[in-house]
Write a protein that holds these residues in place. Structure first.
Motif, PDB file in Angstrom:
ATOM      1  N   MET A 717       4.438   2.712   0.974  1.00  0.00           N
ATOM      2  CA  MET A 717       4.139   1.477   0.246  1.00  0.00           C
ATOM      3  C   MET A 717       4.591   0.240   1.023  1.00  0.00           C
ATOM      4  O   MET A 717       3.976  -0.819   0.927  1.00  0.00           O
ATOM      5  CB  MET A 717       4.805   1.499  -1.133  1.00  0.00           C
ATOM      6  CG  MET A 717       4.194   2.497  -2.106  1.00  0.00           C
ATOM      7  SD  MET A 717       2.423   2.262  -2.399  1.00  0.00           S
ATOM      8  CE  MET A 717       1.759   3.558  -1.334  1.00  0.00           C
ATOM      9  N   LEU A 718       5.640   0.369   1.801  1.00  0.00           N
ATOM     10  CA  LEU A 718       6.083  -0.765   2.608  1.00  0.00           C
ATOM     11  C   LEU A 718       5.006  -1.133   3.630  1.00  0.00           C
ATOM     12  O   LEU A 718       4.737  -2.317   3.871  1.00  0.00           O
ATOM     13  CB  LEU A 718       7.392  -0.445   3.322  1.00  0.00           C
ATOM     14  CG  LEU A 718       7.947  -1.581   4.203  1.00  0.00           C
ATOM     15  CD1 LEU A 718       8.243  -2.823   3.367  1.00  0.00           C
ATOM     16  CD2 LEU A 718       9.218  -1.117   4.932  1.00  0.00           C
ATOM     17  N   GLY A 719       4.356  -0.125   4.203  1.00  0.00           N
ATOM     18  CA  GLY A 719       3.260  -0.408   5.130  1.00  0.00           C
ATOM     19  C   GLY A 719       2.108  -1.107   4.437  1.00  0.00           C
ATOM     20  O   GLY A 719       1.503  -2.048   4.984  1.00  0.00           O
ATOM     21  N   LEU A 720       1.795  -0.666   3.221  1.00  0.00           N
ATOM     22  CA  LEU A 720       0.727  -1.310   2.461  1.00  0.00           C
ATOM     23  C   LEU A 720       1.142  -2.728   2.069  1.00  0.00           C
ATOM     24  O   LEU A 720       0.320  -3.664   2.072  1.00  0.00           O
ATOM     25  CB  LEU A 720       0.413  -0.467   1.219  1.00  0.00           C
ATOM     26  CG  LEU A 720      -0.885  -0.753   0.464  1.00  0.00           C
ATOM     27  CD1 LEU A 720      -2.090  -0.719   1.396  1.00  0.00           C
ATOM     28  CD2 LEU A 720      -1.055   0.251  -0.674  1.00  0.00           C
ATOM     29  N   HIS A 721       2.418  -2.892   1.753  1.00  0.00           N
ATOM     30  CA  HIS A 721       2.984  -4.204   1.450  1.00  0.00           C
ATOM     31  C   HIS A 721       2.747  -5.154   2.622  1.00  0.00           C
ATOM     32  O   HIS A 721       2.383  -6.329   2.441  1.00  0.00           O
ATOM     33  CB  HIS A 721       4.482  -4.040   1.158  1.00  0.00           C
ATOM     34  CG  HIS A 721       5.203  -5.294   0.781  1.00  0.00           C
ATOM     35  ND1 HIS A 721       5.646  -6.215   1.707  1.00  0.00           N
ATOM     36  CD2 HIS A 721       5.588  -5.773  -0.442  1.00  0.00           C
ATOM     37  CE1 HIS A 721       6.274  -7.199   1.091  1.00  0.00           C
ATOM     38  NE2 HIS A 721       6.246  -6.952  -0.216  1.00  0.00           N
ATOM     39  N   ARG A 722       2.935  -4.670   3.834  1.00  0.00           N
ATOM     40  CA  ARG A 722       2.725  -5.510   5.016  1.00  0.00           C
ATOM     41  C   ARG A 722       1.258  -5.944   5.135  1.00  0.00           C
ATOM     42  O   ARG A 722       0.960  -7.064   5.544  1.00  0.00           O
ATOM     43  CB  ARG A 722       3.148  -4.742   6.268  1.00  0.00           C
ATOM     44  CG  ARG A 722       4.644  -4.554   6.403  1.00  0.00           C
ATOM     45  CD  ARG A 722       4.958  -3.611   7.556  1.00  0.00           C
ATOM     46  NE  ARG A 722       6.395  -3.373   7.687  1.00  0.00           N
ATOM     47  CZ  ARG A 722       6.910  -2.257   8.204  1.00  0.00           C
ATOM     48  NH1 ARG A 722       6.099  -1.270   8.610  1.00  0.00           N
ATOM     49  NH2 ARG A 722       8.215  -2.114   8.297  1.00  0.00           N
TER      50      ARG A 722
END
Length: 734
Positions: A717-722
């Protein structure tokens, strides 16, 4: 339920093969379409060439000359069938539809004229004015919610004034209405002595002078007192009886009304009291102590307002998009007003000028926007925000559009308003109905719009705070300002102290839809290359059947961009931390989720076949227990309003689960509270605009649980957040 004789009436209408007489549906239900068709049929039988839905002067005059009374001596079969059909449509026995004025018809006509109150005025039979009334949807018996007292007045007016040229039979259904209000005005003009050529039902100078010439007080008697008590009854003043005697009890009731309407409390039927009973503005020359305006209150204008006796000023929280009108409060204006002794009440209006604007989704958007703007200007808890309904809403539009809109406003204000109260600006009927539904706590009434159907025939709302009655100018030179002059009830005194203005430039804004396709491509690329999720189907090795493609999930997310943006701004967190899990959970909705939902429903439907009392559900795939935990945490922290619930209580659990499952807005609105509680649970700060990536990752991981899989979830999710941040961040501060 279908009425067979109404069907026969409809078949009679459809037996005409005449241009201008439309066919009607043979469904056994009466309505305006049927009455209009019967009106056209009558016009045709009278030889009128231009057929119309309106039973106007030509129809009336032609009927008067050819059939001044329709009774047993009438030999016009088709006109008699029209009478019989109309009687059935009114709920009376038409004696068949055979073209005869038989005993049943005669008895029904007598009953009808008695119900109308005109049986002592006209000879037996159907005279033109009775025929005109017969071909309407007006009722002559008390209908649901009606008053017998009001009906008695309606019957009395019909019986006393129906002989006058322009007075037509009004409904006797126990309800005050626009037509009844106009009939009362005609009655007053007749008692003043106006001829049929002068009386027009309008509260003009002649009518006003005639009322001034006939003051009433304790001991007065006669028709003027009857008309005055009629006006009091129409305005729903409790304890008033229809009478021709002005006694001490009536004087007490008058003082009560005068106090309610903020008139001089005299106990007499003076001009100002009459005016407030008859027209929405009342005496429009009254001087109020509140104003509302679209113009900035400068120092000079503040002095003008103060010196003219004004104490409270209504100002706008925002402008109308895509217009040049700059009506919103200016920086420093509230403090300036306060320095001159002027309080302020805020009004929220962007458009609101037609029914189509009003709907649940718009109500949610307006509430969030109004809260943010009120906080921006420093309005403190306890401030009431008036949401505008700036058009003449008909009753069905109130039901279909405005009530759902204000229910949504109420819900958002209760949850996110942090002490702000909800008011309404609009016509009398709108204000009263929204207040009766429990959605507002005070009304700002646009009584200056005297021609609005929502003002004509409706009393001043019981919760009125401001009564807008005239547009005037005060001051001169640089202090000149045009205002709407408002009477004040005292229910709302406005605000005169404020918090510092709140800066919102660093918060996220709505998506730039010109970059929508680019964002979708980046989301698709990330899901495929980093998570093994193709455009369609599940992730590599997944066993469950997914129901949405990446594009479909993305489209759903974009359809809620407004809500997600408002939630992010309200909680002062990045949009991306909401967007990431919402997009993922929406995309990965699968057959196992359906099974889980069905198991929960089975558990609560009374069959007892399932022991599963909770499951992740809705767009954000949130457990009810998780939602309760998140919401309780935010309630205790003062971030949202609401009642503390118990996840161990199955009533609470089921209630929340159903909302999560059925209401996308509720589900998405719950998601930030889950993130906030989750951050606290793992010991990191509440998500904000400056949250570090590591704290963001930990918070997102907690959204999925506490095991190793949750950590993987957080990383993904952090990657998607980026990806989302790539598009959100450049828009901040623009």
């Amino acid at each position: 339920m279908a009425d067979q004789m109404v069907i026969e009436a409809q078949k009679f209408i459809n037996s005409y093969n005449v241009a201008g007489i439309p066919e009607v549906e043979e469904n056994g239900r009466t309505g305006w379409a049927v009455m209009f068709a019967l009106t056209r049929a009558l016009q045709h039988e009278l030889g009128i060439a231009a057929l119309s839905d309106s039973f106007g002067p030509t129809t009336l005059a032609t009927l008067q000359s050819r059939h001044p009374v329709i009774n047993a001596g009438t030999r016009h079969e088709k006109i008699l069938k029209i009478v019989q059909s109309a009687l059935y449509c009114k709920g009376y026995d038409g004696g068949g539809i055979d073209g005869t004025y038989n005993g049943s018809v005669a008895a029904s006509v007598r009953e009808l004229t008695q119900n109308m109150g005109v049986d002592g005025t006209f000879a037996d039979g159907v005279v033109p004015k009775v025929f005109k009334a017969l071909l309407t949807m007006d009722a002559y018996v008390v209908t649901e919610g009606g008053s017998e007292l009001t009906r008695a007045v309606q019957q009395w007016m019909n019986g006393r004034y129906v002989g006058r040229r322009n007075f037509f039979i009004v409904p006797c259904d126990g309800h005050f209405s626009r037509d009844v209000q106009k009939a009362l005005m005609f009655a007053i003009q007749y008692e003043i002595g106006m001829s049929d050529d002068v009386a027009n039902g309008v509260f003009g100078p002649g009518t006003q002078q005639g009322i001034r010439n006939n003051p009433l007080s304790e001991g007065s008697s006669g028709t003027w007192v009857s008309l005055f008590t009629a006006a009091m009854i129409f305005n729903k003043r409790g304890g008033v009886f229809f009478t021709s005697q002005f006694d001490a009890d009536l004087a007490t009731r008058v003082r009560s009304f005068q106090n309610f309407a903020k008139l001089p409390v005299t106990g007499r039927g003076d001009f100002q009291t009459w005016a407030s009973l008859l027209v929405s503005t009342g005496d429009a020359t009254r001087k109020g102590t509140a104003a509302d305006c679209v113009t900035e209150v400068t120092d000079a204008r503040a002095v003008s307002l103060r010196d003219a006796g004004y104490q409270i000023v209504g100002r706008y929280l925002s402008n109308v998009p895509n217009t040049s009108l700059d009506k919103k409060i200016k920086s420093g204006e509230l403090g300036r007003m306060a320095a001159y002794g002027l309080s302020c009440f805020p009004v929220y209006q962007t458009w609101g000028g037609e029914a189509a604007y009003f709907r649940r989704e718009q109500g949610i958007a307006d509430a969030f926007a109004a809260i943010e703007r009120a906080k921006h200007y420093g309005f403190k808890p306890g401030t009431r925000i008036y949401f505008a309904v700036d058009f003449d809403a008909l009753d069905y539009e109130v039901t279909d559009n405005i009530l759902p809109h204000f229910r949504a406003i109420r819900d958002v204000m209760n949850e996110h308003g942090q002490g702000y109260l909800t008011g309404i600006y609009g016509p009398r009927n709108v204000c009263s109905r929204v207040a009766a539904a429990g959605y507002t706590s005070a009304s700002f009434v646009c009584d200056m719009s005297t021609g609005f159907s929502g003002n004509l025939g409706y009393p001043l709302p019981s919760d009125w705070a401001f009564d807008q009655i005239s547009t005037i100018s005060v001051g001169a030179g640089s202090g000149l300002i045009e205002i709407d002059n408002n009477i004040v009830s005292g229910r709302d005194v406005g605000q005169n102290t404020y918090n510092p203005e709140q800066i919102t430039a660093d918060l996220d804004v709505s998506m730039d839809m010109s970059r929508r396709n680019a964002l979708l491509a980046d989301v698709q690329s990330y899901l495929l290359n980093n998570m093994g999720v193709p455009e369609e189907g599940g992730s590599q090795g997944a066993q469950a059947l997914t129901y949405r493609s990446t594009t479909q999930a993305f489209d759903i997310l974009m359809s809620f961009d407004g809500l997600v943006t408002r939630l992010a701004r309200t909680f002062r967190m990045r949009k991306a931390i909401i967007q990431s899990p919402l997009l993922w959970e929406t995309r990965m909705y699968n057959s196992l989720d359906v099974v889980g939902d069905e198991a929960v429903i089975d558990h609560y439907d009374g069959t007892g076949l399932s022991t599963k009392n909770d499951a992740s559900t809705g767009l954000g795939q949130i457990f009810a227990a998780t939602a309760i935990r998140g919401r309780n945490h935010c309630i205790r922290a003062g971030l949202i309003g609401g009642s503390i619930m118990d996840a161990a209580n199955e009533n609470d659990l089921w209630n929340v689960w159903q909302q999560l499952h059925n209401d996308h807005n509720y589900n998405i609105s719950t998601l930030p509270t889950v993130l906030i509680e989750g951050a606290a649970d793992v010991g990191v700060p509440q998500p904000s605009m400056t949250t570090s990536e590591e704290h963001t990752r930990l918070t997102l991981a907690r959204y999925n649980g506490t095991d190793e899989r949750a950590q993987n979830y957080g990383n993904a999710m952090l990657g998607l957040h980026r990806v989302f941040e790539k598009y959100n961040a450049p828009l901040r501060g623009l």
